[in-house]
Design an enzyme around this catalytic site. Structure first.
Site, short mmCIF file in Angstrom:
data_model
loop_
_atom_site.label_atom_id
_atom_site.label_comp_id
_atom_site.label_asym_id
_atom_site.label_seq_id
_atom_site.Cartn_x
_atom_site.Cartn_y
_atom_site.Cartn_z
N ASP A 280 -2.38 60.93 82.30
CA ASP A 280 -1.15 61.39 81.35
C ASP A 280 -1.39 61.38 79.65
O ASP A 280 -2.40 60.22 79.27
CB ASP A 280 0.43 61.44 80.77
CG ASP A 280 1.41 61.84 82.13
OD1 ASP A 280 0.59 62.09 82.97
OD2 ASP A 280 1.95 61.62 81.53
N HIS A 422 -2.60 56.69 82.80
CA HIS A 422 -2.98 57.29 81.46
C HIS A 422 -4.41 57.12 81.64
O HIS A 422 -4.65 56.13 81.00
CB HIS A 422 -2.01 56.32 80.39
CG HIS A 422 -0.10 56.71 80.03
ND1 HIS A 422 0.27 56.32 80.81
CD2 HIS A 422 0.68 57.69 79.68
CE1 HIS A 422 1.36 56.27 81.12
NE2 HIS A 422 1.58 57.30 80.48
NI NI Z 1 2.62 60.67 77.91
#
Ligand code: NI
Length: 473
Positions: A280, A422
């Site tokens: 992400d 991430h």
């Molecule tokens: Ni996020």
């Protein structure tokens, strides 16, 4: 005596009828509504035996193709005549021309030994809602040993789908199951318009602003596609065909090719230990690029939930994600907590990100992940894309130790897991090799989100893993 005479007459009648049919066939003529359009293709004038066999062939085919439904629906009487189908004059012309073409087409390829080509229309009730109309062309070859024509090839082509019973043309209501379907079809419509247009970026805003289609919209149900109206002033064309296979899973599987459905089922049966790694908040030029290199080296496909503002800043990285075969998905434009925003602003967050992704990669994302995983029912409805969460949180936003990140994932992962990471953190990228190695050791296969969900993801649903999902009611 009397009885005997009657029977004689009857068999004479039958003979006459057969002869007539045979003549019609040979001439390649067709009467209105005739369900057979027969055409002999080769010289078999030579022997009586072959002629007789041909008659028998026609007779037996007639017996097999009974169309009782048609008789009762359209004629109100049970009459086993040849007049099975009732087309309008216009339709009739087309149908006969088609049959003629198919018969002639098949005949071209035949030669050498006596052959027969037989084309007809077959109606098949798929269930209690749909009836298929097909052109069927059968090729027979003379088999001397058997003294008969033997079926060599059969080609069936769907040319019309009608409502069962009434035979009325179908509408959008027959194709789309519910509101979720309408939303799903709208997304496919957007993709199709962009694909059809010469300059998609020019109309991108208009496409993304299209309202959802409704049950009342005009639509033509073609054999393989749903034809919808588009505004010619805005898009330059007034209709667009959406292939049913592209509309899966928004439509009933009855509209799908059986080969498509079968292939889909086989894919699902083969389900092995699968896991979807998701990254992400990118893309950026540093850690995202490093990760892409690693994934390429390891030959692994992952899913990137990108922020619109990051895509706008680094479009070439976004396009690299797609080029390498990864899935790109929408994670909002500015990463706000959507539960605190009005639906207008939420719409805008989604739309602007769709736009940025399309400009960078030429595709529209298929799924959405809410920032912080924060999604109320209202948010899910407003977003209008399948909502993807996770069941394994690597806690890489929290931890500074790549080994701890890897351990957390390896301990919690299960078949069908969605792993949250991430790509904007160096430590996540550093943890990735260990995670990949560990999962490989456990026998996992790496897939994207839509692969994990077998393309069955739908708007208004939330997904936590391959097996855990729930509908927003
Ligand atoms: Ni996020």
């Amino acid at each position: 005596m009397h009885q005997q005479k009657k029977e004689n007459e009857r068999s004479k009648d039958t003979l006459k009828r057969l002869l007539l049919l045979f003549l019609i066939s040979c001439l390649g003529l067709s009467i209105f509504g005739t369900r057979y359009f027969l055409r002999e293709t080769l010289d078999y004038s030579s022997t009586k035996q072959i002629k007789k066999a041909f008659e028998q062939l026609i007779q037996s085919e007639q017996q097999k193709q009974i169309l009782a439904d048609m008789y009762t629906v359209h004629k109100g009487v049970e009459e086993k005549t040849l007049y099975g189908f009732f087309f309008s004059e216009e339709e009739h012309e087309t149908v006969v021309a088609q049959l003629e073409e198919k018969t002639k087409g098949a005949a071209i390829g035949l030669g050498g030994i006596p052959s027969a080509v037989l084309s007809y229309i077959s109606e098949e009730d798929i269930d209690e809602t749909l009836t298929h109309r097909k052109y069927v062309t059968r090729e027979y070859r003379w088999a001397q040993e058997q003294s008969a024509f033997v079926l060599e090839k059969e080609v069936a082509e769907l040319f019309d789908i009608r409502a069962y019973g009434s035979r009325d043309p179908l509408t959008i209501r027959d194709v789309a199951k519910d509101e979720t379907s309408l939303r799903g079809i709208t997304r496919v419509l957007q993709e199709a318009i962009l694909e059809k247009h010469d300059n998609p970026e020019m109309i991108l805003q208009d496409v993304l602003a299209l309202p959802d289609i409704t049950f009342e919209d005009e639509g033509i149900v073609l054999p393989h596609a749903l034809q919808l109206r588009t505004d010619p002033k805005v898009f330059g064309f007034d209709t667009i065909d959406l292939e049913y296979s592209a509309l899966f899973p928004a439509i009933d599987t009855l509209f799908l090719d059986s080969a498509f459905v079968e292939a889909h089922e086989i894919k699902k049966e083969k389900r092995e230990k699968r896991v979807a790694l998701t990254f992400d908040d990118g893309p950026n030029t540093q850690s995202t690029m490093k990760l892409l290199k690693l994934l390429e080296k390891e030959q692994i496909k992952a899913t990137f939930f990108v922020l619109g503002q990051m895509v706008t800043a680094h479009p070439t990285v976004a396009s690299k994600i797609v080029e390498q075969g990864h899935e790109i998905a929408n994670h909002s434009y500015t990463h706000p907590d959507l539960t605190k925003l009005s639906s207008d602003i939420i719409h805008n967050e989604v739309k602007k990100t769709d736009e940025a992704i399309f400009r960078a990669t030429g595709i529209l994302p298929k799924t959405f992940r809410a920032p912080y995983g924060a999604a109320t029912q209202e948010v899910i409805r407003t977003v209008g894309l399948p909502m993807i969460h996770w069941d394994v949180d690597s806690l890489d936003w929290h931890s500074s130790d790549p080994q701890a990140i890897a351990n957390k994932v390896l301990e919690e992962v299960r078949p069908g897991s969605i792993v949250l990471m991430h790509d904007i953190h160096e430590r996540s990228v550093e943890a990735a090799p260990e995670i990949i190695r560990g999962l490989r050791e456990q026998g996992y296969e790496f897939v994207t989100i839509t692969e994990l969900l077998f393309d069955e993801q739908q708007p208004y649903y939330q997904y936590f893993s391959a097996t855990i999902n729930q509908k927003n009611e």
